[in-house]
Design an enzyme around this catalytic site. Structure first.
Site, PDB file in Angstrom:
ATOM      1  N   TYR A   1       0.827  -1.212   0.000  1.00  0.00           N
ATOM      2  CA  TYR A   1       0.000   0.000   0.000  1.00  0.00           C
ATOM      3  C   TYR A   1       0.869   1.274   0.000  1.00  0.00           C
ATOM      4  O   TYR A   1       0.872   2.040  -0.977  1.00  0.00           O
ATOM      5  CB  TYR A   1      -0.916  -0.078   1.217  1.00  0.00           C
ATOM      6  CG  TYR A   1      -1.679   1.159   1.602  1.00  0.00           C
ATOM      7  CD1 TYR A   1      -2.362   1.927   0.665  1.00  0.00           C
ATOM      8  CD2 TYR A   1      -1.739   1.556   2.937  1.00  0.00           C
ATOM      9  CE1 TYR A   1      -3.085   3.054   1.044  1.00  0.00           C
ATOM     10  CE2 TYR A   1      -2.469   2.663   3.339  1.00  0.00           C
ATOM     11  CZ  TYR A   1      -3.129   3.413   2.389  1.00  0.00           C
ATOM     12  OH  TYR A   1      -3.847   4.511   2.772  1.00  0.00           O
TER      13      TYR A   1
ATOM     14  N   ASP B   1       9.965  -7.431  -3.434  1.00  0.00           N
ATOM     15  CA  ASP B   1       8.734  -7.722  -2.688  1.00  0.00           C
ATOM     16  C   ASP B   1       8.461  -9.224  -2.807  1.00  0.00           C
ATOM     17  O   ASP B   1       8.587  -9.795  -3.898  1.00  0.00           O
ATOM     18  CB  ASP B   1       7.564  -6.913  -3.272  1.00  0.00           C
ATOM     19  CG  ASP B   1       6.377  -6.822  -2.327  1.00  0.00           C
ATOM     20  OD1 ASP B   1       6.018  -5.696  -1.940  1.00  0.00           O
ATOM     21  OD2 ASP B   1       5.797  -7.880  -1.974  1.00  0.00           O
TER      22      ASP B   1
ATOM     23  N   GLY C   1       1.558  -8.123  -1.195  1.00  0.00           N
ATOM     24  CA  GLY C   1       1.583  -7.057  -2.194  1.00  0.00           C
ATOM     25  C   GLY C   1       1.017  -7.523  -3.531  1.00  0.00           C
ATOM     26  O   GLY C   1       0.642  -8.688  -3.698  1.00  0.00           O
TER      27      GLY C   1
ATOM     28  N   ALA D   1       7.297  -5.719   5.657  1.00  0.00           N
ATOM     29  CA  ALA D   1       7.090  -6.183   7.036  1.00  0.00           C
ATOM     30  C   ALA D   1       5.683  -6.729   7.163  1.00  0.00           C
ATOM     31  O   ALA D   1       4.802  -6.394   6.364  1.00  0.00           O
ATOM     32  CB  ALA D   1       7.257  -5.019   8.022  1.00  0.00           C
TER      33      ALA D   1
ATOM     34  N   TYR E   1       4.217  -6.522  17.390  1.00  0.00           N
ATOM     35  CA  TYR E   1       4.413  -5.741  16.168  1.00  0.00           C
ATOM     36  C   TYR E   1       5.210  -4.465  16.462  1.00  0.00           C
ATOM     37  O   TYR E   1       6.217  -4.167  15.814  1.00  0.00           O
ATOM     38  CB  TYR E   1       3.064  -5.392  15.529  1.00  0.00           C
ATOM     39  CG  TYR E   1       3.170  -4.299  14.512  1.00  0.00           C
ATOM     40  CD1 TYR E   1       3.752  -4.542  13.277  1.00  0.00           C
ATOM     41  CD2 TYR E   1       2.736  -3.004  14.803  1.00  0.00           C
ATOM     42  CE1 TYR E   1       3.907  -3.516  12.350  1.00  0.00           C
ATOM     43  CE2 TYR E   1       2.881  -1.982  13.892  1.00  0.00           C
ATOM     44  CZ  TYR E   1       3.459  -2.238  12.659  1.00  0.00           C
ATOM     45  OH  TYR E   1       3.624  -1.228  11.753  1.00  0.00           O
TER      46      TYR E   1
ATOM     47  N   PHE F   1       2.076   7.845  11.821  1.00  0.00           N
ATOM     48  CA  PHE F   1       0.806   7.838  12.524  1.00  0.00           C
ATOM     49  C   PHE F   1      -0.170   7.062  11.622  1.00  0.00           C
ATOM     50  O   PHE F   1       0.200   6.052  11.077  1.00  0.00           O
ATOM     51  CB  PHE F   1       0.439   9.256  12.977  1.00  0.00           C
ATOM     52  CG  PHE F   1       1.233   9.619  14.231  1.00  0.00           C
ATOM     53  CD1 PHE F   1       2.625   9.749  14.162  1.00  0.00           C
ATOM     54  CD2 PHE F   1       0.635   9.701  15.474  1.00  0.00           C
ATOM     55  CE1 PHE F   1       3.387   9.963  15.314  1.00  0.00           C
ATOM     56  CE2 PHE F   1       1.389   9.924  16.623  1.00  0.00           C
ATOM     57  CZ  PHE F   1       2.762  10.057  16.549  1.00  0.00           C
TER      58      PHE F   1
ATOM     59  N   ARG G   1      -7.250   9.923  16.561  1.00  0.00           N
ATOM     60  CA  ARG G   1      -5.985   9.560  15.918  1.00  0.00           C
ATOM     61  C   ARG G   1      -5.573  10.637  14.925  1.00  0.00           C
ATOM     62  O   ARG G   1      -6.395  11.464  14.509  1.00  0.00           O
ATOM     63  CB  ARG G   1      -6.127   8.231  15.135  1.00  0.00           C
ATOM     64  CG  ARG G   1      -6.419   7.020  15.976  1.00  0.00           C
ATOM     65  CD  ARG G   1      -5.229   6.591  16.816  1.00  0.00           C
ATOM     66  NE  ARG G   1      -5.527   5.381  17.549  1.00  0.00           N
ATOM     67  CZ  ARG G   1      -6.199   5.328  18.703  1.00  0.00           C
ATOM     68  NH1 ARG G   1      -6.646   6.437  19.273  1.00  0.00           N
ATOM     69  NH2 ARG G   1      -6.406   4.174  19.301  1.00  0.00           N
TER      70      ARG G   1
ATOM     71  N   ARG H   1     -11.612  -1.670  22.108  1.00  0.00           N
ATOM     72  CA  ARG H   1     -10.697  -2.715  21.640  1.00  0.00           C
ATOM     73  C   ARG H   1      -9.472  -2.714  22.567  1.00  0.00           C
ATOM     74  O   ARG H   1      -8.925  -1.639  22.874  1.00  0.00           O
ATOM     75  CB  ARG H   1     -10.273  -2.375  20.201  1.00  0.00           C
ATOM     76  CG  ARG H   1      -9.504  -3.446  19.488  1.00  0.00           C
ATOM     77  CD  ARG H   1      -9.318  -3.113  18.013  1.00  0.00           C
ATOM     78  NE  ARG H   1      -8.504  -1.921  17.777  1.00  0.00           N
ATOM     79  CZ  ARG H   1      -8.161  -1.466  16.577  1.00  0.00           C
ATOM     80  NH1 ARG H   1      -8.566  -2.087  15.483  1.00  0.00           N
ATOM     81  NH2 ARG H   1      -7.425  -0.376  16.439  1.00  0.00           N
TER      82      ARG H   1
HETATM   83  C1  WQD Z   1      -8.069   3.907  14.618  1.00  0.00           C
HETATM   84  C2  WQD Z   1      -9.261   4.230  15.511  1.00  0.00           C
HETATM   85  C3  WQD Z   1      -9.974   2.351  16.817  1.00  0.00           C
HETATM   86  C4  WQD Z   1     -11.262  -0.073  13.393  1.00  0.00           C
HETATM   87  C5  WQD Z   1      -2.913   0.722  14.160  1.00  0.00           C
HETATM   88  C6  WQD Z   1      -1.586   0.139  14.571  1.00  0.00           C
HETATM   89  C7  WQD Z   1      -0.473   1.023  14.133  1.00  0.00           C
HETATM   90  C8  WQD Z   1      -0.559   1.384  12.673  1.00  0.00           C
HETATM   91  C9  WQD Z   1      -1.908   1.854  12.306  1.00  0.00           C
HETATM   92  C10 WQD Z   1       0.679   0.059  11.095  1.00  0.00           C
HETATM   93  C11 WQD Z   1      -9.144   3.639  16.917  1.00  0.00           C
HETATM   94  C12 WQD Z   1     -11.049   2.750  15.839  1.00  0.00           C
HETATM   95  C13 WQD Z   1     -10.761   0.942  14.190  1.00  0.00           C
HETATM   96  C14 WQD Z   1     -12.649  -0.380  13.447  1.00  0.00           C
HETATM   97  C15 WQD Z   1     -12.927   1.378  15.074  1.00  0.00           C
HETATM   98  N1  WQD Z   1      -0.238   0.256  11.875  1.00  0.00           N
HETATM   99  N2  WQD Z   1     -11.580   1.657  15.034  1.00  0.00           N
HETATM  100  N3  WQD Z   1     -13.427   0.365  14.300  1.00  0.00           N
HETATM  101  O1  WQD Z   1      -5.102   1.344  16.267  1.00  0.00           O
HETATM  102  O2  WQD Z   1      -4.510   3.773  15.798  1.00  0.00           O
HETATM  103  O3  WQD Z   1      -3.138   1.960  14.823  1.00  0.00           O
HETATM  104  O4  WQD Z   1      -2.892   0.942  12.763  1.00  0.00           O
HETATM  105  O5  WQD Z   1       0.893  -0.677  10.301  1.00  0.00           O
HETATM  106  O6  WQD Z   1       0.705   0.374  14.364  1.00  0.00           O
HETATM  107  O7  WQD Z   1      -1.546  -0.003  15.976  1.00  0.00           O
HETATM  108  O8  WQD Z   1      -5.405   2.357  13.937  1.00  0.00           O
HETATM  109  O9  WQD Z   1      -7.138   2.300  12.195  1.00  0.00           O
HETATM  110  O10 WQD Z   1      -6.939   0.342  13.785  1.00  0.00           O
HETATM  111  O11 WQD Z   1      -7.829   2.508  14.636  1.00  0.00           O
HETATM  112  O12 WQD Z   1     -13.679   2.003  15.844  1.00  0.00           O
HETATM  113  O13 WQD Z   1     -13.138  -1.298  12.773  1.00  0.00           O
HETATM  114  O14 WQD Z   1     -10.428   3.630  14.949  1.00  0.00           O
HETATM  115  O15 WQD Z   1     -10.512   1.941  18.045  1.00  0.00           O
HETATM  116  O16 WQD Z   1      -9.733   4.557  17.792  1.00  0.00           O
HETATM  117  P1  WQD Z   1      -4.585   2.357  15.322  1.00  0.00           P
HETATM  118  P2  WQD Z   1      -6.848   1.809  13.565  1.00  0.00           P
END
Ligand code: WQD
Length: 328
Positions: A11, A31, A36, A74, A140, A168, A220, A281
């Site tokens: 991605y 890759d 991918g 990864a 992770y 982020f 976030r 979660r």
């Molecule tokens: C965002 C918000 C959830 C899904 C993770 C990894 C991080 C990075 C990005 C890398 C939170 C809420 C989510 C859903 C929801 N990864 N949510 N319903 O947890 O901030 O970060 O992904 O590869 O390493 O930890 O991202 O998009 O999962 O969640 O309500 O079905 O959306 O609780 O508040 P997160 P996310």
């Protein structure tokens, strides 16, 4: 100048590869195609293989005069990393160590690495700066932090200069709707919002509405994947200009709640987003967003795309790819 991009069929990797080529660089992608898509690489030279294959990496470096490496490859599923830690330590940490060893033996001195804000875990306060405590709450996250440490030591011992970009929340798709996130492999919010709005799932699960945030849902820092791609170009330029090893947040500095994402999606698409409130979660912090000063100061990088750009591009990508992924 030739750049090796590992994970360039994924991605963020595919969108960065395209941007790197638009800057005039020649690029080779390595890759495994486990997650991918060859189609996402387009006409960029693609080597199908693993970063842990020292002979293969050495051959690529020699054949292509590789000067610099961008390392995306990864595994990234937080939940799976807790169920199968060995898979993550082996692929992410050992694989990266072998890659770094091979490329430094071939004389490569510049390296950009996909790190993650997940290493901050539940931050003590927001915004989160690079000086904040690291507190990995998943295997992770730990693998990414271990790779940052590897890079430090290869800097001390092999003259490797690196930029670890602590991403982020990457979201959105390419502006021409040809490259985007494969929703089959993602647990992240935006693909699930898109599934719900397009009727590919009955409803979005909203994980918690009782957080100490203005509307009770998690906050976030969502950064457009094309902005994120631009941060890699900025990091490579920084290293080419003599920049020293750096660990740097990549975000927008703005926090957005889950409900705000839903409301914006409904406004932009004109469709309802069916959703159900669920319990929190496990392991989710209430709020996480970045300070962006270091990226601006050292890399000259500032995200320019808006939340509306993120949502409209993600929607256009998923409308164009109703199975949630590209052709192969
Ligand atoms: C965002 C918000 C959830 C899904 C993770 C990894 C991080 C990075 C990005 C890398 C939170 C809420 C989510 C859903 C929801 N990864 N949510 N319903 O947890 O901030 O970060 O992904 O590869 O390493 O930890 O991202 O998009 O999962 O969640 O309500 O079905 O959306 O609780 O508040 P997160 P996310």
């Amino acid at each position: 100048m030739t750049t090796l991009v590992t994970g360039g069929a994924g991605y963020i990797g595919s969108i960065t590869t395209r941007l790197l080529r638009s800057t005039g660089r020649s690029v080779v992608v390595l890759d495994s195609l486990e997650n991918g898509h060859a189609a996402a690489v387009g006409d960029t030279p693609l080597v199908v293989g693993n970063v842990a294959n020292t002979d293969l990496v050495t051959q690529i470096c020699r054949d292509n005069d590789i000067d610099e490496v961008v390392h995306f490859a990864a595994y990234k599923a937080v939940g799976e990393s807790m169920e199968n830690p060995g898979k993550y330590f082996d692929n992410n940490v050992t694989g990266s160590q072998k890659l770094i060893d091979a490329i430094t033996a071939c004389g490569v001195t510049r390296f950009v690495f996909s790190s993650t804000a997940a290493i901050y875990g539940t931050p003590d306060s927001v915004p989160v700066s690079e000086a904040s405590a690291v507190r990995c709450e998943s295997v992770y996250a730990e693998t990414k932090l271990m790779i940052e440490h590897l890079l430090h030591w290869y800097g001390q011992t092999r003259n490797l200069r690196s930029v670890s970009l602590r991403y982020f929340n990457a979201a959105g798709a390419s502006s021409d709707s040809t490259l985007g996130e494969d929703w089959r492999f993602s647990q992240n919010l935006m693909p699930h919002v898109m599934k719900a709005v397009l009727g590919a799932s009955p409803a979005l699960n909203v994980f918690g509405d009782d957080y100490p945030t203005p509307d009770g849902t998690g906050v976030r820092d969502y950064i457009h994947v094309e902005d994120l791609a631009a941060s890699h170009v900025a990091a490579l330029d920084y290293l080419s200009n003599g920049g020293q090893t750096l660990v740097c947040n990549v975000g927008t500095g703005h926090g957005t709640s889950v409900l705000e994402i839903l409301q914006a999606t409904e406004r932009i698409t004109g469709k309802p987003v069916p959703h159900v409130i669920q319990p929190r979660r496990a392991g989710d912090p209430s709020e996480c967003y970045a300070t962006t000063m270091l990226a601006a100061e050292k890399l000259g990088f500032v995200a320019t795309r808006s939340l509306d750009d993120i949502i409209s591009s993600a929607y256009a990508w998923h409308v164009a790819h109703p199975t949630g992924h590209s052709a192969n």
